[in-house]
Enzyme design. Structure first.
Site, PDB file in Angstrom:
ATOM      1  N   CYS A 191      -6.940  -2.600  10.240  1.00  0.00           N
ATOM      2  CA  CYS A 191      -6.914  -3.170  11.588  1.00  0.00           C
ATOM      3  C   CYS A 191      -7.969  -2.504  12.471  1.00  0.00           C
ATOM      4  CB  CYS A 191      -5.511  -3.104  12.158  1.00  0.00           C
ATOM      5  SG  CYS A 191      -5.256  -4.357  13.418  1.00  0.00           S
ATOM      6  N   GLU A 250      -0.068  -1.920   4.629  1.00  0.00           N
ATOM      7  CA  GLU A 250       0.929  -0.851   4.431  1.00  0.00           C
ATOM      8  C   GLU A 250       2.336  -1.338   4.773  1.00  0.00           C
ATOM      9  OE1 GLU A 250      -1.091  -1.130   6.913  1.00  0.00           O
ATOM     10  OE2 GLU A 250      -0.343  -0.282   8.784  1.00  0.00           O
ATOM     11  N   HIS A 267      -2.263  -5.398   8.171  1.00  0.00           N
ATOM     12  CA  HIS A 267      -1.618  -4.098   7.925  1.00  0.00           C
ATOM     13  C   HIS A 267      -0.923  -4.142   6.565  1.00  0.00           C
ATOM     14  CE1 HIS A 267      -2.036  -2.024  11.803  1.00  0.00           C
ATOM     15  NE2 HIS A 267      -2.052  -3.238  12.316  1.00  0.00           N
TER      16      HIS A 267
END
Ligand code: GLN
Length: 536
Positions: free
Chosen positions: A382, A510, A508
């Protein structure tokens, strides 16, 4: 079969790892093949976590459905290996606003609206509503905060009332300190916590004890006596090398068997394939064959919870790539000034995570330049992707002063800019590009394609700014590859370096990494870091 309920309550203090205990309970039931749903209650009056500062509250977690929720939802998903929805997050803000709205529409005409019964009924109605809609076998309800707080008292009262009508197993997480000099464990705080719970009308079926050292038999006996429980119901939650070992550690104590019995459930599968696979991964985390050092350069590194999902995604990727991760947390402002990147020397990989605001931006750009020039594998997430574009524009594509308009509104080269749809938005809650977005990968000789192995991927988002397409051709001509775009082709989602492993994503990834299914880009980063280290 009607749903059964487990309620997890914490005593004495926060930070005992209630989310991990709740998730481990969920995982044990998932191992048995039960359909389990978590619910989290948070007492704050914010509607959701979207406007909270990660430096104070830990990271804001985002779900597929655009909900911005407490970071515990990340723990649930990482253990459960499944995406969950925002209605499972019940906050004080949502409860109060719903009761007040109902009052305004005249639903309670003639009555004075009160915490008991109106708010407590609202809580029970919500829980039963979710159970009726989704029909899970078990719902595990984690109550945020500690017993005795004003903030969660009405929720605890609602759970007491709920247990009169439904099958509820209460679990009390508490703390047992160990006195260093003699290694003696003290049960007095846990007794006080237990008494507070009794005062609230709840007698727990299990007491889970956080402690620095394994729970001694003597400690268990004492607590069992005070709490009117069998010794087997006093559960050890002492320090483990990895939190993913906790479900196995709880099962070793027979917690799963007692829980299944209390809930009136009957399945008897214990050492199944899923448990074996989980064990293998835990082994890989504890005894990896190699190690890599990954630096994370950000502005919230002093509170590790700000980057919880990044940390866990790296641990998942490490287990998949058989590499232990040595984390190097670097505060970005430490890399500013004389472009001093000394703290990064010797690293095998670099991540710049998401972030907002201009503090520390120069330090992050210096770190990216270092990684590009020294061919250190890089993953930009990001903000990390946006700065990868800024760094490239400035230092390679000949655009001096290039920047994101978030940090410099007058730059001629606003290579990252506010989306058209964001201009004019004044409200701050739930107004970013949020939730799950489909992305098309371009070409198959890219880092992104090699990582995902397919040409359409879905990742979660939380940002306002975007790659400015006006500069796309110029940046591509200078060697920055655009390797993924939104399904409608309008927004850039992935960029890559050509000369070495370097990838930035506007998403994102993750947030979708789970212990049993690690995020592909993190696995690629760890593998690239491993190869670089071995090749040196
Ligand atoms: N501040 C940037 C934006 O709003 C990046 C946000 C993020 O990293 N999540 O676009």
């Amino acid at each position: 079969m009607p749903s059964k309920y487990i309620v997890v309550l914490g005593s004495l203090m926060s930070g005992l790892g209630k989310g991990v205990v709740t998730s481990s309970i969920i995982k044990m039931l998932d191992f048995y093949g039960y359909d389990v749903l978590p619910i989290k209650f948070d007492g704050y009056l914010n509607y959701d976590c979207g406007t909270m500062n990660p430096y104070r509250h830990g990271e804001v977690f985002v779900l597929d459905d655009k909900s911005e929720v407490d970071m515990d939802f990340g723990v649930y998903e990482r253990f459960l290996n499944r995406s969950i929805t925002g209605d499972l997050s019940i906050t004080g803000g949502k409860l109060f606003s719903s009761v007040i709205n109902r009052e305004r529409t005249g639903e309670f005409l003639g009555v004075d609206v009160q915490i008991i019964p109106h708010l407590t009924d609202e809580i029970q109605k919500r829980i039963v509503g979710i159970a009726e809609k989704r029909k899970p076998d078990v719902m595990v309800i984690e109550v945020g905060g500690t017993v005795g707080d004003i903030e969660n008292s009405y929720f605890i009262e609602a759970m007491r009332q709920f247990s009169i009508r439904q099958d509820v197993v209460f679990i009390n997480l508490t703390y047992v300190p160990t006195m260093d000099a003699v290694g003696e464990q003290k049960t007095k705080p846990a007794q006080i916590g237990f008494r507070l719970l009794l005062q609230a009308g709840i007698s727990p079926h299990f007491i889970v004890c956080r402690s620095e050292t394994p729970l001694q038999e003597k400690t268990k006996e004492k607590l069992a006596l005070f709490a009117n429980l069998d010794k087997g119901r006093i559960i050890d939650d002492s320090d483990l090398k990895t939190l993913y070992d906790l479900p196995l550690h709880l099962m070793d104590q027979g917690f799963d068997r007692l829980l299944i019995k209390d809930l009136g459930l009957t399945k008897e599968i214990r050492n199944n394939e899923k448990v074996r696979e989980w064990k293998d991964r835990v082994d890989k985390v504890m005894h990896p064959r190699s190690r890599v050092t990954i630096a994370i350069v950000g502005k919230y590194t002093r509170l590790k919870d700000s980057y919880a999902s990044i940390k866990e995604a790296l641990i998942h990727a490490g287990a998949a790539a058989d590499a232990g991760i040595d984390f190097k947390w670097v505060e970005s402002s430490d890399l500013e000034g004389k472009a001093d990147v000394k703290p990064l020397e010797g690293i095998d990989g670099l991540i710049i995570p998401g972030g907002f605001g201009d503090r520390g931006i120069e330090g992050m750009i210096n770190a990216i330049r270092y990684a590009r020039e020294a061919k250190v594998p890089y993953l930009g997430i990001c903000l990390g992707m946006q700065l990868m574009v800024v760094e490239y524009a400035k230092n390679v594509a000949g655009m001096p002063g290039a920047n994101s308009s978030e940090f410099d509104s007058s730059t001629k080269y606003n290579v990252i800019d506010l989306m058209e749809s964001q201009k004019g938005i004044k409200d701050k809650g739930g107004t970013m590009r949020l939730g799950s977005w489909k992305c098309k990968l371009l070409g198959n000789d890219t880092i992104a394609y090699r990582a995902y192995g397919k040409d359409e991927v879905e990742e979660r988002h939380r940002h306002r700014y975007e790659f400015n397409n006006r500069f796309r051709k110029r940046l591509e001509d200078a060697g920055l590859r655009v390797t993924g775009i939104t399904a409608d082709g309008s927004l850039v989602e992935f960029v890559e370096w050509t000369g070495s492993f370097g990838i930035g994503t506007q998403a994102h990834p993750e947030l979708k990494s789970r212990f049993e299914s690690p995020a592909p880009l993190f696995v690629s980063l760890v593998e690239a870091a491993k190869s670089r280290k071995e090749g040196l």
